[in-house]
Design a protein around this motif. Sequence first.
Motif: not given
Length: 261
Positions: A99-108, A148-153, A158-161
């Motif tokens: 499961q893609p697990n980006p932090f709930p932070l911006s993309i950067a 600066q947009m949220p990674a979860l968006g 894309q989240q997996q990449r």
Amino acid sequence: MINSETSPPALSIQSLSVRYANHTALQDASLEVASGELMAVVGPSGCGKSSMLSAVNRMTDLIPGARVSGSVLIDDKDVLAGKMDVQQLRRQVGMVFQQPNPFPLSIAENILFALREHGVRNKADLEQRMEQALTATGLWDEVKDRLQMPALGLSGGQQQRLCFARALALQPRVLLLDEPCSALDPIASATVERLIASLKGRYTLLMVTHNLAQARRLADHLSVCWVRDGCGCVLDSGPTLDLFENERHPLAYQYLNGVLC
Ligand SMILES: Nc1ncnc2c1ncn2[C@@H]1O[C@H](COP(=O)(O)OP(=O)(O)OP(=O)(O)O)[C@@H](O)[C@H]1O
């Protein structure tokens, strides 16, 4: 390109056993991955594939009651040795999950945070490594105007990449992939598969997958695991096409060729 015929293995797993309380998830497993190669680990559910990956980056340390024995050598250093610096190990060994697990932070921040955690402080270095990692995963052009947009968006693919980019930014020696495409739609899965193919030669990859066609397309070597007497084990390991096409081990051959019911 690295010559795997002459180089020592980047990753060598020797007589690895993983136990949870009174259950042996993996018994006496051994395999070697040459530098820059991709080894796929396949086998039915519950045969200890994920437990093997968890031992390589010492995630098993976090599981109460888990006991690991044997050795896991990365460039000849045993990561299971008590004196191993686990923070340093996590920099050397990246991991991407199902499961893609980006932090709930911006993309950067997903990448910058990981870099800062591992001691990168210089602003120019941070930005350069972030751009390189996003470029390597084919994301830079898609996200450079909305860092600066949220990674979860982002979409699932894309989240997996982004998760790959977060791992690659730390320039790991070994990358562990635990079914990295199985939660994605076929188009996103194909994009991630192309990304994985592009990493071969530059990173040493150990990938768990249930997708045998994908293992055949991507893997230089294959390790087939099984459950025997209630314990996970490695049945056979070797060059991918050799295992698919030649009956070296009857059970492994039948599993790979879909003739087991
Ligand atoms: N944290 C845990 N505590 C207790 N038992 C566990 C734990 N994690 C895994 N197991 C057990 O260990 C065995 C191997 O699990 P593991 O997840 O490593 O197999 P797997 O081959 O990766 O399975 P799958 O393909 O379904 O993901 C299973 O019987 C599982 O129930």
